[in-house]
Design a protein around this motif. Structure first.
Motif, PDB file in Angstrom:
ATOM      1  N   THR A   2       0.817  -1.218   0.000  1.00 43.39           N
ATOM      2  CA  THR A   2       0.000   0.000   0.000  1.00 43.39           C
ATOM      3  C   THR A   2       0.849   1.264   0.000  1.00 43.39           C
ATOM      4  O   THR A   2       0.358   2.352  -0.334  1.00 43.39           O
ATOM      5  N   GLY A   3       2.114   1.152   0.398  1.00 47.65           N
ATOM      6  CA  GLY A   3       2.977   2.318   0.503  1.00 47.65           C
ATOM      7  C   GLY A   3       2.948   2.960   1.869  1.00 47.65           C
ATOM      8  O   GLY A   3       3.571   4.001   2.084  1.00 47.65           O
ATOM      9  N   ILE A   4       2.271   2.336   2.818  1.00 48.25           N
ATOM     10  CA  ILE A   4       2.207   2.876   4.172  1.00 48.25           C
ATOM     11  C   ILE A   4       3.536   2.675   4.889  1.00 48.25           C
ATOM     12  O   ILE A   4       3.979   3.525   5.669  1.00 48.25           O
ATOM     13  N   ALA A   5       4.188   1.558   4.631  1.00 43.02           N
ATOM     14  CA  ALA A   5       5.536   1.300   5.146  1.00 43.02           C
ATOM     15  C   ALA A   5       6.500   1.283   3.964  1.00 43.02           C
ATOM     16  O   ALA A   5       6.093   0.987   2.834  1.00 43.02           O
ATOM     17  N   PRO A   6       7.771   1.590   4.177  1.00 39.16           N
ATOM     18  CA  PRO A   6       8.740   1.562   3.082  1.00 39.16           C
ATOM     19  C   PRO A   6       8.784   0.184   2.419  1.00 39.16           C
ATOM     20  O   PRO A   6       8.616  -0.839   3.095  1.00 39.16           O
ATOM     21  N   PRO A   7       8.992   0.120   1.107  1.00 43.27           N
ATOM     22  CA  PRO A   7       8.966  -1.153   0.402  1.00 43.27           C
ATOM     23  C   PRO A   7      10.022  -2.153   0.864  1.00 43.27           C
ATOM     24  O   PRO A   7       9.828  -3.358   0.756  1.00 43.27           O
ATOM     25  N   ASP A   8      11.136  -1.648   1.419  1.00 47.73           N
ATOM     26  CA  ASP A   8      12.201  -2.538   1.874  1.00 47.73           C
ATOM     27  C   ASP A   8      12.195  -2.717   3.398  1.00 47.73           C
ATOM     28  O   ASP A   8      13.153  -3.238   3.976  1.00 47.73           O
ATOM     29  N   ALA A   9      11.117  -2.308   4.059  1.00 51.51           N
ATOM     30  CA  ALA A   9      11.047  -2.417   5.516  1.00 51.51           C
ATOM     31  C   ALA A   9      10.974  -3.873   5.955  1.00 51.51           C
ATOM     32  O   ALA A   9      10.255  -4.674   5.348  1.00 51.51           O
ATOM     33  N   ASP A  10      11.716  -4.234   6.995  1.00 53.11           N
ATOM     34  CA  ASP A  10      11.598  -5.581   7.543  1.00 53.11           C
ATOM     35  C   ASP A  10      10.384  -5.631   8.468  1.00 53.11           C
ATOM     36  O   ASP A  10       9.663  -4.642   8.642  1.00 53.11           O
ATOM     37  N   HIS A  11      10.145  -6.802   9.075  1.00 58.63           N
ATOM     38  CA  HIS A  11       8.950  -6.960   9.897  1.00 58.63           C
ATOM     39  C   HIS A  11       8.920  -5.971  11.060  1.00 58.63           C
ATOM     40  O   HIS A  11       7.871  -5.408  11.383  1.00 58.63           O
ATOM     41  N   GLU A  12      10.058  -5.748  11.687  1.00 56.23           N
ATOM     42  CA  GLU A  12      10.105  -4.850  12.828  1.00 56.23           C
ATOM     43  C   GLU A  12       9.856  -3.397  12.415  1.00 56.23           C
ATOM     44  O   GLU A  12       9.214  -2.635  13.138  1.00 56.23           O
ATOM     45  N   ALA A  13      10.342  -3.016  11.244  1.00 54.06           N
ATOM     46  CA  ALA A  13      10.117  -1.652  10.761  1.00 54.06           C
ATOM     47  C   ALA A  13       8.646  -1.434  10.432  1.00 54.06           C
ATOM     48  O   ALA A  13       8.085  -0.364  10.707  1.00 54.06           O
ATOM     49  N   VAL A  14       8.003  -2.442   9.844  1.00 59.51           N
ATOM     50  CA  VAL A  14       6.566  -2.338   9.566  1.00 59.51           C
ATOM     51  C   VAL A  14       5.793  -2.220  10.874  1.00 59.51           C
ATOM     52  O   VAL A  14       4.869  -1.405  11.002  1.00 59.51           O
ATOM     53  N   ARG A  15       6.169  -3.022  11.861  1.00 59.29           N
ATOM     54  CA  ARG A  15       5.507  -2.944  13.172  1.00 59.29           C
ATOM     55  C   ARG A  15       5.639  -1.546  13.758  1.00 59.29           C
ATOM     56  O   ARG A  15       4.678  -0.987  14.306  1.00 59.29           O
ATOM     57  N   GLY A  16       6.818  -0.960  13.639  1.00 64.15           N
ATOM     58  CA  GLY A  16       7.023   0.383  14.175  1.00 64.15           C
ATOM     59  C   GLY A  16       6.111   1.410  13.530  1.00 64.15           C
ATOM     60  O   GLY A  16       5.553   2.277  14.216  1.00 64.15           O
ATOM     61  N   VAL A  17       5.948   1.324  12.215  1.00 66.68           N
ATOM     62  CA  VAL A  17       5.065   2.254  11.498  1.00 66.68           C
ATOM     63  C   VAL A  17       3.623   2.087  11.966  1.00 66.68           C
ATOM     64  O   VAL A  17       2.921   3.069  12.248  1.00 66.68           O
ATOM     65  N   LEU A  18       3.172   0.847  12.054  1.00 66.99           N
ATOM     66  CA  LEU A  18       1.775   0.592  12.391  1.00 66.99           C
ATOM     67  C   LEU A  18       1.455   0.964  13.836  1.00 66.99           C
ATOM     68  O   LEU A  18       0.398   1.550  14.119  1.00 66.99           O
ATOM     69  N   GLU A  19       2.354   0.630  14.759  1.00 65.92           N
ATOM     70  CA  GLU A  19       2.095   0.957  16.157  1.00 65.92           C
ATOM     71  C   GLU A  19       2.212   2.460  16.413  1.00 65.92           C
ATOM     72  O   GLU A  19       1.660   2.963  17.391  1.00 65.92           O
ATOM     73  N   ARG A  20       2.874   3.167  15.505  1.00 63.37           N
ATOM     74  CA  ARG A  20       2.932   4.629  15.583  1.00 63.37           C
ATOM     75  C   ARG A  20       1.665   5.273  15.000  1.00 63.37           C
ATOM     76  O   ARG A  20       1.133   6.240  15.544  1.00 63.37           O
ATOM     77  N   ASP A  21       1.170   4.731  13.880  1.00 59.64           N
ATOM     78  CA  ASP A  21       0.120   5.396  13.102  1.00 59.64           C
ATOM     79  C   ASP A  21      -1.292   4.856  13.325  1.00 59.64           C
ATOM     80  O   ASP A  21      -2.260   5.442  12.832  1.00 59.64           O
ATOM     81  N   VAL A  22      -1.419   3.725  14.023  1.00 59.19           N
ATOM     82  CA  VAL A  22      -2.742   3.159  14.307  1.00 59.19           C
ATOM     83  C   VAL A  22      -3.017   3.337  15.800  1.00 59.19           C
ATOM     84  O   VAL A  22      -2.186   2.976  16.629  1.00 59.19           O
ATOM     85  N   PRO A  23      -4.178   3.880  16.165  1.00 53.07           N
ATOM     86  CA  PRO A  23      -4.488   4.067  17.587  1.00 53.07           C
ATOM     87  C   PRO A  23      -4.388   2.772  18.375  1.00 53.07           C
ATOM     88  O   PRO A  23      -4.674   1.688  17.865  1.00 53.07           O
ATOM     89  N   THR A  24      -3.993   2.913  19.627  1.00 57.51           N
ATOM     90  CA  THR A  24      -3.746   1.773  20.501  1.00 57.51           C
ATOM     91  C   THR A  24      -4.875   0.746  20.481  1.00 57.51           C
ATOM     92  O   THR A  24      -4.645  -0.455  20.334  1.00 57.51           O
ATOM     93  N   GLU A  25      -6.105   1.213  20.593  1.00 59.80           N
ATOM     94  CA  GLU A  25      -7.243   0.309  20.716  1.00 59.80           C
ATOM     95  C   GLU A  25      -7.605  -0.387  19.413  1.00 59.80           C
ATOM     96  O   GLU A  25      -8.416  -1.318  19.397  1.00 59.80           O
ATOM     97  N   LYS A  26      -6.984   0.019  18.289  1.00 61.64           N
ATOM     98  CA  LYS A  26      -7.311  -0.574  16.997  1.00 61.64           C
ATOM     99  C   LYS A  26      -6.241  -1.546  16.494  1.00 61.64           C
ATOM    100  O   LYS A  26      -6.440  -2.209  15.481  1.00 61.64           O
TER     101      LYS A  26
END
Length: 281
Positions: A198-222
């Motif tokens: 989708t382009g929400i995380a960098p195309p070369d991001a590893d699993h931990e980098a994707v997790r960092g993006v999502l836990e930053r940009d998605v509210p805690t309860e979601k």
């Protein structure tokens, strides 16, 4: 919690029973409104909230959850669920501490019991070692459960990652499905693929980098819902080799939010987002 890539949703459907613990299991119920989302990641999760059942998280026994997640590694729910059921039927029961039971298990017998799951010889070794670790570190499965549900999530995650066979996704699943911890977004193969595509995380991001993006940009309860719903979305729409948009751009409910990184409808080609990045450089 599974690692399957392109499971047919008809063969591997959303569970009929809420294995996350249900409304009484803990967690915080969330509301989903794409129109008020603050980030594109939140908007995707809110769209998923309009597609799939919503649930709260927590309530599972922590050691049982850890065993279940280890069994699910590199296999589908269709294969790992029977192995999990067979394991509990043989090694668990009233008055039995599952950690003690598995620590004392014969490895060959355990491997035969979980043979429905992939890599069952390796997983039987990991399960016995994990049970031995839990007993040495906590004394019982019940004490391990109290640790997971009562201690600081960061400390729990760090402790779990020290165990052989327990990676970031497994640790996060235990925090989510047992501890009901908010702000935890486990990253499996579906989540890793979809948020880079989708382009929400960098195309070369590893699993931990994707997790960092999502836990930053998605509210805690979601976050918890985002994890399970993204897996279902990956099974039904955003498959690894045949995403819905490949044949019909309007077939995907995320079409207007997706950059289609690595998806080329004009040539009917699909590559990993990291490969698409390399090709553009």
């Amino acid at each position: 919690m599974s690692e399957d890539a392109d499971a047919d949703p008809a063969e591997d459907p959303e569970p009929a029973v809420n294995i996350s613990g249900g409304a009484d299991g803990g967690g915080v119920a969330a509301t989903f409104d794409p129109e008020t989302a603050d980030t594109r990641a939140e908007e995707v999760v809110d769209r998923l909230g309009e597609l799939y059942w919503r649930k709260t998280y927590g309530g599972q026994d922590a050691f049982t959850c850890l065993v279940r997640t280890i069994l699910s590694q590199n296999t589908s729910d269709v294969a790992s669920q029977p192995a999990h059921d067979a394991l509990l039927a043989r090694y668990d029961g009233d008055g039995i501490d599952l950690a003690e039971s598995l620590a004392a298990a014969d490895r060959t017998e355990l491997a035969e019991t979980i043979s429905a799951a992939g890599l069952y010889n390796q997983k039987s070794e990991v399960l016995i070692e994990t049970a031995e670790w839990a007993l040495e570190a906590f004394g019982s499965a019940a004490a391990f459960d109290a640790f997971v549900k009562g201690e600081d999530p960061g400390a729990v995650r760090e402790t779990l990652l020290e165990v052989r066979g327990v990676g970031p996704k497994t640790a996060d699943c235990v925090l989510l499905f047992s501890g009901g911890r908010g702000g935890v977004f486990p990253v499996d193969t579906h989540v890793h693929r979809i948020y880079r595509r989708t382009g929400i995380a960098p195309p070369d991001a590893d699993h931990e980098a994707v997790r960092g993006v999502l836990e930053r940009d998605v509210p805690t309860e979601k976050c918890g819902f985002g994890h399970t719903a993204t897996i279902q979305f990956g099974r039904e729409y955003c498959k690894a080799r045949k995403p819905a948009c490949l044949e019909d751009p309007e077939a995907c409910p995320m079409a207007d939010l997706c950059d289609q990184v690595g998806v080329y409808p004009e040539t009917n080609e699909v590559v990993d987002p990291a490969e698409a990045l390399e090709a553009s450089e």
